[in-house]
Design a protein around this motif. Structure first.
Motif, PDB file in Angstrom:
ATOM      1  N   ALA A  59      -4.562   6.659   4.166  1.00 22.18           N
ATOM      2  CA  ALA A  59      -3.529   6.085   3.374  1.00 22.18           C
ATOM      3  C   ALA A  59      -2.841   5.209   4.163  1.00 22.18           C
ATOM      4  CB  ALA A  59      -2.662   7.174   3.074  1.00 22.18           C
ATOM      5  N   ILE A  60      -2.917   3.927   3.668  1.00 20.32           N
ATOM      6  CA  ILE A  60      -2.200   2.822   4.314  1.00 20.32           C
ATOM      7  C   ILE A  60      -1.066   2.285   3.562  1.00 20.32           C
ATOM      8  CG2 ILE A  60      -2.596   0.309   4.879  1.00 20.32           C
ATOM      9  CD1 ILE A  60      -5.469   1.016   5.338  1.00 20.32           C
ATOM     10  N   CYS A  62      -3.714  13.799   5.379  1.00 20.44           N
ATOM     11  CA  CYS A  62      -4.726  12.976   5.018  1.00 20.44           C
ATOM     12  C   CYS A  62      -5.431  12.628   6.533  1.00 20.44           C
ATOM     13  CB  CYS A  62      -4.222  11.744   4.197  1.00 20.44           C
ATOM     14  SG  CYS A  62      -2.957  10.771   5.163  1.00 20.44           S
ATOM     15  N   GLY A  63      -6.572  12.085   6.169  1.00 22.59           N
ATOM     16  CA  GLY A  63      -7.342  11.777   7.476  1.00 22.59           C
ATOM     17  C   GLY A  63      -6.491  10.788   8.533  1.00 22.59           C
ATOM     18  N   ARG A  64      -6.144   9.824   8.024  1.00 26.03           N
ATOM     19  CA  ARG A  64      -5.231   8.924   8.810  1.00 26.03           C
ATOM     20  C   ARG A  64      -4.081   8.331   7.858  1.00 26.03           C
ATOM     21  NH1 ARG A  64      -7.433   6.467  13.107  1.00 26.03           N
ATOM     22  NH2 ARG A  64      -6.972   4.459  12.625  1.00 26.03           N
ATOM     23  N   TYR A  65      -3.106   8.444   8.492  1.00 26.01           N
ATOM     24  CA  TYR A  65      -1.934   8.089   7.592  1.00 26.01           C
ATOM     25  C   TYR A  65      -1.212   6.789   8.599  1.00 26.01           C
ATOM     26  CZ  TYR A  65       2.813   7.786   5.303  1.00 26.01           C
ATOM     27  OH  TYR A  65       4.021   7.477   4.655  1.00 26.01           O
ATOM     28  N   ILE A  66      -1.208   5.697   8.019  1.00 23.88           N
ATOM     29  CA  ILE A  66      -0.553   4.393   8.418  1.00 23.88           C
ATOM     30  C   ILE A  66       0.595   3.614   7.793  1.00 23.88           C
ATOM     31  CG2 ILE A  66      -1.345   2.309   9.486  1.00 23.88           C
ATOM     32  CD1 ILE A  66      -4.131   3.380   9.510  1.00 23.88           C
ATOM     33  N   GLN A  67       1.766   3.819   8.236  1.00 23.11           N
ATOM     34  CA  GLN A  67       2.973   3.477   7.608  1.00 23.11           C
ATOM     35  C   GLN A  67       3.427   2.396   8.558  1.00 23.11           C
ATOM     36  OE1 GLN A  67       5.954   6.029   5.851  1.00 23.11           O
ATOM     37  NE2 GLN A  67       7.435   4.747   6.618  1.00 23.11           N
ATOM     38  N   GLN A 120      15.306   0.032   8.623  1.00 20.38           N
ATOM     39  CA  GLN A 120      15.022   1.802   9.144  1.00 20.38           C
ATOM     40  C   GLN A 120      15.326   2.604   8.136  1.00 20.38           C
ATOM     41  OE1 GLN A 120      13.322   2.039  11.989  1.00 20.38           O
ATOM     42  NE2 GLN A 120      12.955   4.109  11.275  1.00 20.38           N
ATOM     43  N   GLU A 121      16.128   2.460   7.172  1.00 18.46           N
ATOM     44  CA  GLU A 121      16.340   3.428   6.246  1.00 18.46           C
ATOM     45  C   GLU A 121      15.203   3.348   5.211  1.00 18.46           C
ATOM     46  OE1 GLU A 121      20.327   2.369   8.048  1.00 18.46           O
ATOM     47  OE2 GLU A 121      18.644   1.285   7.250  1.00 18.46           O
ATOM     48  N   VAL A 122      14.767   2.065   4.762  1.00 22.05           N
ATOM     49  CA  VAL A 122      13.597   2.280   3.796  1.00 22.05           C
ATOM     50  C   VAL A 122      12.374   2.909   4.337  1.00 22.05           C
ATOM     51  CG1 VAL A 122      12.158   0.639   2.651  1.00 22.05           C
ATOM     52  CG2 VAL A 122      14.302   0.252   2.712  1.00 22.05           C
ATOM     53  N   GLU A 123      12.135   2.519   5.674  1.00 17.72           N
ATOM     54  CA  GLU A 123      10.887   3.126   6.445  1.00 17.72           C
ATOM     55  C   GLU A 123      11.098   4.728   6.382  1.00 17.72           C
ATOM     56  OE1 GLU A 123       8.142   2.148   7.644  1.00 17.72           O
ATOM     57  OE2 GLU A 123       8.417   0.090   8.089  1.00 17.72           O
TER      58      GLU A 123
END
Length: 374
Positions: free
Chosen positions: A156-157, A12-17, A233-236
């Motif tokens: 995608a945020i 995707c153009g920008r992926y922010i997690q 961190q496991e969730v991330e």
């Protein structure tokens, strides 16, 4: 005129997690040239994330029109959005806030109007926030067809703080669904090696295998953490695997003209986990209404593990893992009366509902269904 050359939409153009990533949604909208947004959402999703998103948009000087999706993703609702809401509201960007159906409707609206799209999932029950596809349904909740975007998602945020505030059932469903890219396609088979497999298929194998490695090793703890609304961190890591690596694995192998499972490799198998999902939705719509996409696909993956001849240890370990995530074990658990007649009806539908299968796949599907019958 449609091109015979099919692009692979890898990302995707920008992926922010990040936790609290919704605080920059206004900035991202402005970067896409937006002064006004059309927000497609659900009432529960907006109750969860709406205040944070509204604050960000207001601070960025972006007004918005709110549309609550109260139905499935249907062509009737899409027409209302594209023919009435968009012309009257005159937005510059579409923002999807919610789960899979909301993501599909927001993407379809963006596709039909040419407006840029920002997705902000409130669950990762699927990787819909990344996918370039919208699944369309009839008003009676039965699957109809799909709408494909010509481009990737603009942004995608993925706010992981919001995800751990959502029901753990949705998180677990996403993990169950992500196994399909490796298990359902048979890519786990050792016969798909570097020197005898096309590069795009082998890339898909490696990425799908990575998804499995992450989720199998970190998924149980991540699930417990989400149940306790704790961001770890496991969730991330599992969110990244379910959304990003799964989506890239799928994209790498889209439009491949070669069969995933070819007879010359001596494999008695066929892709059927997603066929099971669409057949269940088609044939037993009301009975299975309360079950999620990933829960049904994961059930198909249980059967696939045995059908593809994996070891007893692998099969038991995989089933134990899905049990720990509280996933369904049988078709009967979904609410299907597993009579012989209904089993035949289900397999008949599986043969055609997710692309037409050759006749030799039918006995494989029928045998696999016995493994999850009751």
């Amino acid at each position: 005129m449609a091109s015979e050359f099919k692009p692979k939409k890898f990302g995707c153009g920008r992926y922010i997690q990040e936790p609290n990533a919704t605080q920059i949604i206004g900035r991202e909208a402005v970067m896409l040239g937006a002064g006004k947004a059309l927000i497609v959402t659900g009432k529960k999703a907006w109750a969860l994330a709406g205040a944070r998103i509204e604050k960000s948009l207001t601070e960025a000087g972006v007004s918005f029109e709110l549309f609550y999706l109260l139905t499935d993703c249907t062509y009737e609702t899409l027409a209302y959005l594209t023919d009435k809401v968009v012309p009257e509201a005159k937005p510059n960007v579409v923002i999807g806030v919610g789960g899979g159906k909301v993501m599909d409707m927001a993407k379809a609206t963006s596709t039909k109007t040419g407006l840029p799209i920002i997705t902000c999932p409130t669950s990762t029950a699927t990787f819909n926030c990344w996918s370039a596809m919208s699944v369309m349904y009839h008003p009676n909740h039965k699957p109809q067809d799909r709408i494909w975007r010509e481009t990737e998602i603009d942004c995608a945020i993925v706010d992981t703080q919001i995800l751990v505030e959502s029901p753990a059932k949705l998180f677990a469903s996403g993990i169950a669904d992500c196994f399909a890219k490796y298990i359902e396609t048979g890519m786990m088979m050792e016969s798909f090696g570097l020197m005898n497999t096309a590069a795009d298929m082998y890339t898909s194998k490696i990425l799908a295998g990575l998804t499995n490695e992450i989720t199998l090793n970190k998924g149980e703890k991540a699930f417990r953490d989400v149940k306790n609304h704790e961001l770890s961190q496991e969730v991330e890591d599992c969110v990244f695997a379910v959304v990003a690596t799964t989506a890239m694995a799928a994209a790498a192998n889209y439009n491949n003209k070669k069969a995933l499972i070819s007879a010359d490799r001596g494999l008695k198998s066929c892709a059927f986990a997603h066929a099971l999902y669409y057949a269940v939705r088609q044939e037993f719509t009301e009975e299975c209404w309360g079950y999620l996409h990933g829960e049904i696909v994961g059930l198909g993956c249980r059967a696939a593990m045995v059908s593809y001849g994996r070891s007893e240890y692998e099969c038991k370990n995989f089933n134990r893992f899905l049990d720990a995530l509280e996933q369904p074990r049988t078709l009967r658990e979904l609410g299907i009366d597993t009579t012989d007649e209904n089993m035949e009806r289900l397999v008949d539908s599986m043969m055609v509902v997710w692309g037409k299968h050759p006749p030799e796949h039918r006995p494989i599907m029928r045998e696999a269904m016995e493994l999850i019958r009751s």
